[in-house]
Design an enzyme around this catalytic site. Structure first.
Site, PDB file in Angstrom:
ATOM      1  N   ASN A   4       0.846  -1.192   0.000  1.00  0.00           N
ATOM      2  CA  ASN A   4       0.000   0.000   0.000  1.00  0.00           C
ATOM      3  C   ASN A   4       0.881   1.241   0.000  1.00  0.00           C
ATOM      4  OD1 ASN A   4       0.470   0.864   2.876  1.00  0.00           O
ATOM      5  ND2 ASN A   4      -0.331  -1.210   3.213  1.00  0.00           N
ATOM      6  N   ARG A   5       0.241   2.387  -0.066  1.00  0.00           N
ATOM      7  CA  ARG A   5       0.997   3.629  -0.303  1.00  0.00           C
ATOM      8  C   ARG A   5       1.544   4.289   0.966  1.00  0.00           C
ATOM      9  NH1 ARG A   5      -2.447   7.606  -3.641  1.00  0.00           N
ATOM     10  NH2 ARG A   5      -0.678   8.963  -3.184  1.00  0.00           N
TER      11      ARG A   5
END
Ligand code: CTP
Length: 397
Positions: free
Chosen positions: A199-200
């Site tokens: 994920n970011r």
């Protein structure tokens, strides 16, 4: 406190005028020791006016009072801001051919540096090695931050803002005696040896939480999932922070379970994958072996809910939520439900989107308390959000 502010020759020297002003306004006695180069950026009269003390770069003035060592001996704190790559190298080598050099060698006070230089210089192996040397000697390294640099470049190398430096060096020790665990960054769930579901999350908010807690006196364990390299290397250089690196949600869960029983506060800022691939391929998946069009997933345990349910008496548990709501009411309603579902004391909710929240050094958050009420709102640098979270933790303990 008697504070020596060493100023070296970088354009960020102009920001140190404000640094000196803030320190004197806070009631400290500040002596400015610029290098010759620094005076090309900001002149001597400015430093004398702002600090209300005579200023010199030379070891040959005021010899009767052995000024070259007296300043260092009398100091309670030495701040070098900006610290150029050259000054950092000179400090690492112990060079003392000007007043700042002798002061730094003569002092036994804590030394804090705020580096400022171009990204390439900051990342050069020589600078990395010098920083490691200084860190090993107990010098605190504040920043650098990321952002616009002289000449229009952008990247890590920017001196922290004077307010951030003051907040770091004059932080209240109100978390003294507390053991805290902070998880940060994003988990990575392997698909095969070279691919993962991630994920970011950059880990910046978690790293800021860990550093703020350490500066406020806590003993900190930072359970670090994937964190952007610079964030981990440079933001968390504090002797009170112990880093436990993990990768997957399962590893994160195991590390949290191992550390949590001894903690007074647990803050789950990590972005945890809710699902992981049901099977992890031993070898790299290839098109030759068959086209991959779907990955079966299984659910990961909810780590923070488990920690909150099994917590020892007196432990405060904080969860985070990144939401993409349609409106403010919905954001809060979701946050309240999530806090109850997880059984945590505080839920820090921030709004994220394609262009908001992640990777940025700014953040905006609301903190939902035990009764579902918003007990604090914070926006700005991730450090400010971090301090607001620790204030909220203290308010519910
Ligand atoms: N969290 C956790 N374990 C998980 C998933 C999340 O401990 N398996 C923690 C996160 O670290 C964070 C909080 O729970 O502190 C909220 O995460 P979030 O992903 O928003 O929660 P979810 O329960 O997955 O809710 P949603 O369905 O809205 O994603």
């Amino acid at each position: 406190m008697d504070i020596v502010v060493g100023v070296t020759g970088g354009i960020a020297a102009y920001k140190s005028v404000q640094l000196v002003r803030l320190l004197t306004k806070a009631g400290h006695d500040v002596t400015v020791v610029p290098t010759e180069d620094a005076l090309r950026f900001v002149g001597l009269p400015t430093w004398e006016a702002i600090s209300r003390h005579p200023v010199t770069t030379s070891v040959h003035e005021d010899v009767a009072r052995v000024r070259h060592v007296a300043l260092g001996q009398a100091a309670d704190l030495v701040i070098v801001a900006p610290a150029t790559a050259n000054t950092i190298a000179r400090m690492a080598a112990g060079i003392a051919d000007d007043l700042l050099g002798t002061t730094l060698l003569a002092t036994t006070a804590p030394v804090v540096i705020a580096p400022a230089m171009h990204t390439e210089m900051w990342q050069h192996p020589a600078t990395r090695a010098n920083i490691t040397t200084l860190h090993g000697r107990g010098v605190r390294i504040l920043g650098p931050g990321e952002g616009e640099l002289a000449g229009g470049d952008s990247g890590p190398g920017r001196m922290l803002e004077p307010e951030e430096i003051v907040a770091a060096v004059l932080a209240p020790r109100d978390l003294e005696g507390l053991r805290v665990i902070v998880s940060a960054g994003g988990t990575r769930e392997p698909i095969d040896p070279v691919r993962f579901i991630g994920n970011r999350s950059s880990g910046r908010q978690g790293a800021a939480l860990a550093l703020a807690a350490a500066e406020r006196g806590a003993d900190v364990v930072l359970v670090s999932c994937h964190i952007d390299g610079e964030v981990l290397q440079d933001a968390v250089r504090h002797p009170a922070v112990r880093i436990v690196p993990v990768g997957t949600a399962a590893e994160l869960g195991a590390a949290m379970d191992a550390e949590a029983p001894r903690a007074d506060v647990v803050v789950m800022a990590a972005a945890v994958a809710d699902y992981r691939p049901a099977e992890v391929s031993e070898g790299k998946l290839t098109k030759e072996a068959g086209v991959l069009t779907r990955i079966d997933l299984v659910e990961n345990a909810d780590i923070v809910a488990g920690l909150a349910a099994g917590r020892p008496d007196g432990q405060t548990v904080v969860a985070f939520a990144a939401e993409t709501p349609r409106d403010a009411e919905e954001l809060l309603a979701r946050a309240r439900r999530k806090r109850e579902r997880k059984g945590v004391d505080l839920l820090v909710v921030n709004e994220v989107g394609w262009d908001r929240g992640f990777e940025a050094s700014e953040n905006a958050a609301q903190i939902v308390g035990p009764g579902g009420e918003v007990i604090a709102r914070a926006s700005g640098a991730k450090r400010e959000v971090a301090d607001a979270v620790w204030d909220a933790v203290l308010s519910v303990r």
